[in-house]
Design a protein around this motif. Structure first.
Motif, PDB file in Angstrom:
ATOM      1  N   ASN A  50       0.812  -1.219   0.000  1.00  0.00           N
ATOM      2  CA  ASN A  50       0.000   0.000   0.000  1.00  0.00           C
ATOM      3  C   ASN A  50       0.844   1.267   0.000  1.00  0.00           C
ATOM      4  N   LYS A  51       2.110   1.144  -0.220  1.00  0.00           N
ATOM      5  CA  LYS A  51       3.019   2.290  -0.144  1.00  0.00           C
ATOM      6  C   LYS A  51       2.622   3.405  -1.100  1.00  0.00           C
ATOM      7  N   ASP A  52       2.393   3.072  -2.355  1.00  0.00           N
ATOM      8  CA  ASP A  52       2.096   4.091  -3.354  1.00  0.00           C
ATOM      9  C   ASP A  52       0.610   4.214  -3.646  1.00  0.00           C
ATOM     10  N   ASN A  53      -0.205   3.628  -2.804  1.00  0.00           N
ATOM     11  CA  ASN A  53      -1.643   3.690  -2.995  1.00  0.00           C
ATOM     12  C   ASN A  53      -2.255   4.705  -2.044  1.00  0.00           C
ATOM     13  N   PHE A  54      -3.431   5.136  -2.352  1.00  0.00           N
ATOM     14  CA  PHE A  54      -4.161   5.997  -1.439  1.00  0.00           C
ATOM     15  C   PHE A  54      -5.576   5.470  -1.332  1.00  0.00           C
ATOM     16  N   GLN A  55      -6.260   5.884  -0.302  1.00  0.00           N
ATOM     17  CA  GLN A  55      -7.621   5.427  -0.079  1.00  0.00           C
ATOM     18  C   GLN A  55      -8.562   6.625  -0.072  1.00  0.00           C
ATOM     19  N   ILE A  56      -9.724   6.389  -0.618  1.00  0.00           N
ATOM     20  CA  ILE A  56     -10.793   7.378  -0.545  1.00  0.00           C
ATOM     21  C   ILE A  56     -11.806   6.818   0.441  1.00  0.00           C
ATOM     22  N   VAL A  57     -11.976   7.513   1.532  1.00  0.00           N
ATOM     23  CA  VAL A  57     -12.892   7.059   2.576  1.00  0.00           C
ATOM     24  C   VAL A  57     -14.105   7.972   2.557  1.00  0.00           C
TER      25      VAL A  57
END
Length: 67
Positions: A50-57
């Protein structure tokens, strides 16, 4: 269990001969078992997936009030 004293070259040759004695299907399953065991082998440098990922919450409770 049998203990043998042999050189690395002799050991590698024996392993290769034993592997080649297997049928094609048995070789394939042997490869899969080895791959599975290697994946569980502990390593120092674990890759953070998940290092280069982002999450939309999206907070649904908060958005219900504005809808």
């Amino acid at each position: 269990m049998e203990i043998r004293f042999q050189t690395k070259e002799e050991s590698n040759k024996q392993q290769q001969e034993d592997f080649l004695k297997l049928s094609k299907v048995e070789r394939f399953y042997s490869f899969l078992r080895l791959s599975e065991r290697i994946s569980r082998f502990p390593v120092k440098n674990k890759v953070d997936k998940n290092k280069d990922n982002f999450q939309i919450v999206i907070d649904l409770e908060k958005n219900k009030k504005t809808l």
